[in-house]
Design a protein around this motif. Structure first.
Motif, PDB file in Angstrom:
ATOM      1  N   UNK A  62       0.834  -1.209   0.000  1.00  0.00           N
ATOM      2  CA  UNK A  62       0.000   0.000   0.000  1.00  0.00           C
ATOM      3  C   UNK A  62       0.868   1.257   0.000  1.00  0.00           C
ATOM      4  N   UNK A  63       1.576   1.487   1.080  1.00  0.00           N
ATOM      5  CA  UNK A  63       2.414   2.684   1.148  1.00  0.00           C
ATOM      6  C   UNK A  63       3.567   2.626   0.161  1.00  0.00           C
ATOM      7  N   UNK A  64       4.231   1.465   0.101  1.00  0.00           N
ATOM      8  CA  UNK A  64       5.357   1.317  -0.822  1.00  0.00           C
ATOM      9  C   UNK A  64       4.925   1.428  -2.274  1.00  0.00           C
ATOM     10  N   UNK A  65       3.770   0.826  -2.610  1.00  0.00           N
ATOM     11  CA  UNK A  65       3.266   0.923  -3.970  1.00  0.00           C
ATOM     12  C   UNK A  65       2.943   2.346  -4.360  1.00  0.00           C
ATOM     13  N   UNK A  66       2.334   3.086  -3.451  1.00  0.00           N
ATOM     14  CA  UNK A  66       2.018   4.491  -3.724  1.00  0.00           C
ATOM     15  C   UNK A  66       3.294   5.297  -3.938  1.00  0.00           C
ATOM     16  N   UNK A  67       4.310   5.006  -3.121  1.00  0.00           N
ATOM     17  CA  UNK A  67       5.582   5.711  -3.251  1.00  0.00           C
ATOM     18  C   UNK A  67       6.252   5.388  -4.591  1.00  0.00           C
ATOM     19  N   UNK A  68       6.160   4.133  -5.026  1.00  0.00           N
ATOM     20  CA  UNK A  68       6.745   3.740  -6.307  1.00  0.00           C
ATOM     21  C   UNK A  68       6.091   4.494  -7.447  1.00  0.00           C
ATOM     22  N   UNK A  69       4.759   4.596  -7.410  1.00  0.00           N
ATOM     23  CA  UNK A  69       4.049   5.324  -8.457  1.00  0.00           C
ATOM     24  C   UNK A  69       4.422   6.796  -8.441  1.00  0.00           C
ATOM     25  N   UNK A  70       4.613   7.359  -7.266  1.00  0.00           N
ATOM     26  CA  UNK A  70       5.009   8.753  -7.168  1.00  0.00           C
ATOM     27  C   UNK A  70       6.416   8.969  -7.726  1.00  0.00           C
ATOM     28  N   UNK A  71       7.320   8.019  -7.476  1.00  0.00           N
ATOM     29  CA  UNK A  71       8.669   8.111  -8.024  1.00  0.00           C
ATOM     30  C   UNK A  71       8.626   8.038  -9.551  1.00  0.00           C
ATOM     31  N   UNK A  72       7.777   7.171 -10.070  1.00  0.00           N
ATOM     32  CA  UNK A  72       7.625   7.069 -11.524  1.00  0.00           C
ATOM     33  C   UNK A  72       7.105   8.388 -12.093  1.00  0.00           C
ATOM     34  N   UNK A  73       6.149   8.990 -11.404  1.00  0.00           N
ATOM     35  CA  UNK A  73       5.641  10.283 -11.831  1.00  0.00           C
ATOM     36  C   UNK A  73       6.716  11.351 -11.798  1.00  0.00           C
ATOM     37  N   UNK A  74       7.549  11.300 -10.754  1.00  0.00           N
ATOM     38  CA  UNK A  74       8.660  12.244 -10.661  1.00  0.00           C
ATOM     39  C   UNK A  74       9.636  12.076 -11.816  1.00  0.00           C
TER      40      UNK A  74
END
Length: 248
Positions: A62-74
């Protein structure tokens, strides 16, 4: 490229997709698929949502997946900025703009709907140990019930938003477009199933998110992306050199 320029094959695919989605939603409601699946997951966890706060589902997926998507967006944002600064990335500017807008619009749309449409999570319901009765999406909602934000599936949108990679890569590196589609599907499935295991969403919540993300990505692709991949800047330079050279 414009929506009005849809080929008969593309128009047929769109109609089949929308008709299929509507049929799945109606059939699922009639068969109560949401409840049957949630009942099974709840029962397998000992008549509780034991995985709600588990390390692998909450912290990693949950938290890690959201962070991964945010890194991809970055990463997309950094590449987009680079396309304004580096001539070699100039031809990638429009596809990168599309990818940024498609991912942002998908997640933002789901988020806005979540706050406009009140619907309970499974863990809120009396059926699963909560204190709120179930009210369907199109059922009249009692005014005494508190507002909730569980529909559509927000976390799944952090995965399904990347279905836009299919259209982005189709316009830039076509041989990789299916890999992009696969990544978006896998991310959406993993994030969605994680939340179902935690009792945060029903299956239909994820399907609505999938439909919204894919539709937004498709519409923006038709409006923004060329029909063929952009020509790399190096190729442009070579062409100018050849065309400008004197004939012997």
């Amino acid at each position: 490229m414009r929506l009005a320029e849809l080929t008969p094959r593309e128009l047929s695919a769109v109609l089949w997709f929308l008709s299929g989605f509507l049929a799945v939603m109606l059939t699922g409601r009639w068969l109560e698929v949401d409840f049957h699946l949630a009942d099974t997951l709840y029962r397998l966890q000992g008549d509780s949502w034991a995985l709600r706060d588990a390390f692998i589902t909450e912290d990693i997926l949950h938290r890690g997946g959201r962070l991964m998507s945010q890194f991809m967006g970055g990463g997309v944002i950094m590449a987009l900025i680079g396309s304004f600064l580096l001539p070699s990335l100039r031809t990638w500017r429009r596809p990168l703009t599309y990818l940024f807008l498609a991912v942002t619009a998908s997640t933002l749309t789901v988020s806005v709907i979540k706050h406009l449409v009140s619907m309970e999570c499974p863990w809120d319901l009396v059926r699963y140990g909560g204190d709120t009765p179930f009210t369907g999406l199109f059922d009249p909602r009692p005014t005494t019930m508190p507002d909730t934000a569980c529909f559509p599936a927000g976390h799944a949108s952090a995965g399904y938003a990347w279905l836009a990679l299919y259209f982005f890569l189709g316009a830039t590196v076509p041989r990789w477009r299916w890999a992009g589609l696969g990544l978006g599907i896998v991310m959406g499935l993993v994030f969605g199933i994680t939340q179902q295991l935690r009792g945060a969403h029903f299956l239909s919540h994820d399907l609505w998110t999938l439909m919204l993300c894919l539709s937004i990505s498709f519409v923006l692709a038709r409006l923004m992306l060329p029909a063929s991949p952009p020509i790399p800047a190096s190729t442009d330079a070579q062409r100018v050199s050849v065309e400008g050279s004197p004939h012997v």
